[in-house]
Design a protein around this motif. Structure first.
Motif, PDB file in Angstrom:
ATOM      1  N   THR A 126       0.890  -1.262  -0.094  1.00  0.00           N
ATOM      2  CA  THR A 126      -0.056   0.175   0.103  1.00  0.00           C
ATOM      3  C   THR A 126       0.712   1.334  -0.074  1.00  0.00           C
ATOM      4  N   THR A 138       0.116   5.454  -1.276  1.00  0.00           N
ATOM      5  CA  THR A 138       0.000   6.325  -0.252  1.00  0.00           C
ATOM      6  C   THR A 138       0.639   7.587  -0.496  1.00  0.00           C
ATOM      7  N   ASP A 197      -1.607   2.916   4.854  1.00  0.00           N
ATOM      8  CA  ASP A 197      -2.633   2.281   4.037  1.00  0.00           C
ATOM      9  C   ASP A 197      -3.619   3.286   3.581  1.00  0.00           C
ATOM     10  N   SER A 224      -9.557  -3.324   1.047  1.00  0.00           N
ATOM     11  CA  SER A 224      -8.196  -3.538   0.979  1.00  0.00           C
ATOM     12  C   SER A 224      -7.637  -3.332  -0.162  1.00  0.00           C
ATOM     13  N   ARG A 256      -8.631   2.906   4.135  1.00  0.00           N
ATOM     14  CA  ARG A 256      -8.622   1.331   3.945  1.00  0.00           C
ATOM     15  C   ARG A 256      -8.796   0.556   4.928  1.00  0.00           C
TER      16      ARG A 256
END
Length: 250
Positions: A18, A22, A93, A125, A200
């Motif tokens: 992730t 980000t 995330d 997710s 998330r």
């Protein structure tokens, strides 16, 4: 609107899937005077390598490594190395919309606010399934926040010049404790009711363990905030109701 430096605080642990997305959400910001301090908290995966490459490509991204010590100590290390007047929090995330910094800093400047947060939406997710907008109260004081879940960490910006020293407490809800500490000083948190962040939802995240989360909230009341039993019960009742209302529908 000023052009003050914003220091973005991002603890990262096992964030290889992730963290790049980000970082890109920060690089897409309309407000460009920022530094992003990513603290790799001893990740056993390729988190550090991904961040290191991003830092080579964009010097505003800074990688700091530490032995695994948990998110509170990672955030504190970032704070200790931050150069900005404004401190923004972004978990590894979560994602920002491009207008996030610009809109929120303008709100803070225009309203003379030192502690602000925004509304947001959840995503799954894999980044799919945009959830409903999570609305927020106009403002919160210390007693309000004790019974509320309104402040999402990745929406917060604090004017460090006006707020004073920011110190993290090594506890489960270190962010919640930091907000309470600021409000206990007499400050007030103000909400910008604009959808500017994507939270998330990670199924295996410890924060999704409701029973453990409830126990840690109670522990915060009794052991850190030193509330009486009656005050703890009252705050917990409001907290549980607001959490249910917030999470009952995706």
């Amino acid at each position: 609107m000023n052009n003050e430096l914003v220091s973005i605080i991002t603890p990262a642990y096992k964030a290889q899937h992730t963290i790049l997305e980000t970082i890109k959400s920060v690089q897409a910001q309309e407000y460009v005077n920022w530094e992003m301090l990513i603290i790799d908290d001893g990740s056993p995966d390729s988190t550090s390598e991904i961040v290191a490459q991003a830092a080579l490509d964009d010097p505003r991204v800074r990688l700091i490594r530490q032995k695994n010590a948990g998110p509170a100590m990672a955030r504190q290390k970032a704070l200790d190395n931050a150069n900005g007047r404004y401190i923004a929090f972004l978990d590894s995330d979560d994602l920002w919309l491009p207008q996030k910094l610009q809109r929120q800093l303008a709100f803070m400047s225009n309203k003379n606010v030192i502690f602000s947060y925004t509304s947001f939406r959840r995503i799954r997710s894999d980044g799919s399934g945009l959830g409903r907008r999570i609305r927020i109260p106009v403002s919160l004081d210390y007693n309000d926040l004790l019974g509320n879940t309104a402040i999402a960490t990745s929406t917060v910006i604090i004017d460090r010049k006006e707020a004073g020293e920011l110190r993290m407490t090594k506890t489960y809800y270190d962010d919640f404790v930091l907000w309470l500490g600021l409000l206990k000083r007499g400050h007030r948190a103000y909400g910008l009711d604009e959808d500017l962040m994507r939270y998330r939802v990670i199924a295996q995240s410890v924060s999704r363990n409701k029973k453990n989360s409830a126990r840690m909230v109670w522990k915060t009341y009794r052991e850190i905030e030193k509330l009486s039993l009656l005050a703890s019960i009252k705050s917990f009742a409001f907290y549980a109701f607001n959490a249910w209302r917030k999470y009952r529908v995706f």
